[in-house]
Design a protein around this motif. Sequence first.
Motif, PDB file in Angstrom:
ATOM      1  N   ILE A 110       0.837  -1.205   0.000  1.00  0.00           N
ATOM      2  CA  ILE A 110       0.000   0.000   0.000  1.00  0.00           C
ATOM      3  C   ILE A 110       0.869   1.251   0.000  1.00  0.00           C
ATOM      4  N   SER A 111       1.881   1.274   0.880  1.00  0.00           N
ATOM      5  CA  SER A 111       2.752   2.452   0.976  1.00  0.00           C
ATOM      6  C   SER A 111       3.541   2.674  -0.309  1.00  0.00           C
ATOM      7  N   VAL A 141       0.171   5.405   4.849  1.00  0.00           N
ATOM      8  CA  VAL A 141      -1.094   4.797   4.441  1.00  0.00           C
ATOM      9  C   VAL A 141      -2.260   5.535   5.078  1.00  0.00           C
ATOM     10  N   CYS A 187      -7.874   0.958   2.172  1.00  0.00           N
ATOM     11  CA  CYS A 187      -6.557   1.571   2.361  1.00  0.00           C
ATOM     12  C   CYS A 187      -6.002   2.099   1.046  1.00  0.00           C
TER      13      CYS A 187
END
Length: 265
Positions: A201-202, A235, A227
């Motif tokens: 995600i990051s 995030v 997310c």
Amino acid sequence: RLECEYLYIWLKSEKDEDISFLANTELGGHIKPYHHKDPTGIIGQVMKTGKMIVAQDVSQNPYYFEIDPKTKSQLSVPLLDDDLKCMGVLSIESHTKDFFKQSSIDMISSITPTISHAIEEARLYQEILFSERRYKNLIETMTEALWVGNSDGHTEFINENFEKTFGDSLGELSQKPFYDFFYGNKGESVKNMAKKIFKKISEGRSWQHSMEVASKKGELIPIFINCSPAQSGGVLAVITDLREMKKRDAKITLLETKERFLVTG
């Protein structure tokens, strides 16, 4: 070094098809208040197609629109946004025919993504500055819980609804990573999986999942978590509490069961 006569950066308006100068060498890099509804010439064609045009002899180019009769060569390169749509044009003009060597063309092409990114970042920063109050109101009034973490997965911000839903304060969560809070009761193997998800995600991927999370009082709360990567490199998670939805679903199921029983009764 490229010894050209003119260098312009044209930008397309985010709201309409207007184009305007961002900077040019004639004005020492200052903005010139010029707008055009329907851009013509080589710049207009590059703006429409998103394709670079190298005119070593402008008199032979069908799109060339003469402004300075001394101009003999023109190189116009599209500035593309993250969606590969043309947001502007970097245009260079020279009083010399066949001015642009392949090495110069390659060099200009290689720096345009950096210029595009810088312009997008500047636009985003400006938008955030002008919209700060709007975003603050949105966060304060949103019905979902909001969690924001840094690139290490540690909590940086939660909204009021997060505290109401789970009972944890920002101070209590500041030392607790994303995967410990959301997967703390799931075992080490699941937490390791969550660490990998957080990393993805990051790095730029979004992720949605339905799950149960234990509140501070130990209640398992069914949630839907959405997310996405935050601008800071961390995030941002928007969390929907599904308890009321599940109650409604249970009531509907009960009513449907009773209805079937009465029909078949």
